[in-house]
Enzyme design. Structure first.
Site, short mmCIF file in Angstrom:
data_model
loop_
_atom_site.label_atom_id
_atom_site.label_comp_id
_atom_site.label_asym_id
_atom_site.label_seq_id
_atom_site.Cartn_x
_atom_site.Cartn_y
_atom_site.Cartn_z
N MET A 19 55.55 -4.27 85.36
CA MET A 19 54.92 -3.26 84.50
C MET A 19 55.65 -1.93 84.58
O MET A 19 56.01 -1.33 83.55
CB MET A 19 53.45 -3.07 84.89
N ASP A 38 61.42 2.25 93.86
CA ASP A 38 60.58 1.16 94.33
C ASP A 38 60.44 1.28 95.85
O ASP A 38 60.67 2.34 96.42
CB ASP A 38 61.17 -0.19 93.91
N VAL A 96 52.16 0.84 91.00
CA VAL A 96 52.26 -0.06 92.14
C VAL A 96 51.10 -1.05 92.10
O VAL A 96 50.32 -1.08 91.15
CB VAL A 96 52.33 0.73 93.47
N HIS A 146 47.53 4.01 80.85
CA HIS A 146 47.56 2.56 81.03
C HIS A 146 48.32 1.86 79.91
O HIS A 146 47.81 1.71 78.80
CB HIS A 146 46.13 2.01 81.12
#
Length: 320
Positions: A19, A38, A96, A146
């Site tokens: 995502m 990351d 995350v 979102h």
């Protein structure tokens, strides 16, 4: 004037998996300098290589505009650690794992490294924004942003403010969403928001139908995608009901209530519209369709459905 960023020119995405990486691709493809980070430098480097390769594949297959892969390569930036990734960003998007015990500490670390005027968003799918805001000392600049899966191709973005969100941080993100070619909707802070409350209720009822022996999972999928699901790319449930006739819906709810009990009774909002003479397209307007001549709407609907049928014919069945 608000002390927050007024126009977002640099985005950081924390969490470069499926995502988060997709969100970063969309930003970079639109020419927005976008930093990814990351869990560690090796993971970030692997995700960066994957995103570049995906962008090239998308372009080679004609799924995105010519030049998109070069835009991703030019605008996607790798950072070695979270503090470095966040330091210069106007918007930091957290993406995350969907667990508060993971998101909370990450959001706290983002806040500690971000500029005071920067905006912080979360890509949570279901977690209430207020619960995540509790991890921050400056929750006014935080809200839900979102994106939906897969981010490069799905156009909708939910914007979810909690009670303490400063409204001044929402407009710059709305502007950014429009600039990257997406569509946003403001929704209230209730678990699951709109997308997943509807999606999960549909899945739950579908599973119940299988358990009751009404149909197989395969047959239910066929019904959904070839009937009401066929309409959904163009119209939401309110417009669909308006076109079908709200009086028809009220009568059908009476049947459902008889067989399935109060959970399937006609909603008060629908009953009141019908009782007041608002039947949708056929008379008086409805939830979202105003009263008046429906000819243009019906013509659009027929054209849209015909074109979609042609597209599905061209694509053939999904390789399930």
């Amino acid at each position: 004037m608000s002390g927050y960023i007024q126009r977002i020119e640099h985005v950081t995405v924390v969490g470069a998996g499926y995502m988060g990486g997709g969100i970063a691709q969309v930003m970079a493809m639109a020419g927005i300098p976008t930093t990814i980070v990351d869990a560690n430098p090796d993971a970030t480097a692997r995700q960066h290589a994957r995103l570049l390769a995906e962008a090239r594949d998308f372009e080679d297959r004609g799924l995105v505009a010519a030049g998109s892969a070069d835009a991703v390569a030019a605008h996607l930036i790798v950072a070695d650690d979270l503090a470095a990734a966040v330091a210069g960003a106007d918007l930091i998007e957290e993406a995350v794992f969907e667990r508060p015990e993971v998101k909370g500490p990450v959001l706290a670390s983002i806040e500690a490294a971000a500029r005071p005027e920067a905006i912080i968003g979360s890509n949570t799918s279901t977690l209430p924004i207020a619960e995540l805001a509790a991890f921050l000392t400056t929750p006014a600049r935080f809200f839900g942003v979102h994106f939906s899966n897969p981010a490069p191709f799905t156009p909708g973005v939910e914007l979810i403010s909690h009670a303490g969100t400063d409204d001044a941080v929402v407009a710059p993100v709305e502007d950014l969403v429009a600039r990257i070619g997406k569509q946003s909707a403001r929704v209230a802070d209730k678990a699951g928001f709109v997308l997943n409350r509807l999606q999960y209720v549909l899945l739950k009822e579908a599973i119940t139908l299988v358990e009751e022996g009404v149909a197989t999972a395969q047959d239910i999928d066929t019904v959904v995608r070839t009937t009401f699901g066929f309409r959904l790319p163009f119209f939401g449930p309110f417009a669909i009901a308006d076109m079908a006739g709200l009086d028809v819906y009220k009568d059908c709810f009476a049947t459902f209530e008889k067989h399935y009990g109060p959970r399937m009774a006609s909603p008060a909002m629908l009953t009141e519209l019908v009782d007041d003479g608002h039947l949708g397209v056929k008379k008086g307007g409805g939830f979202v369709v105003p009263a008046g001549d429906p000819a243009a709407l019906v013509a659009y609907r027929n054209t849209a459905y015909a074109r979609l049928a042609q597209l599905l014919d061209d694509l053939g069945p999904a390789p399930l």
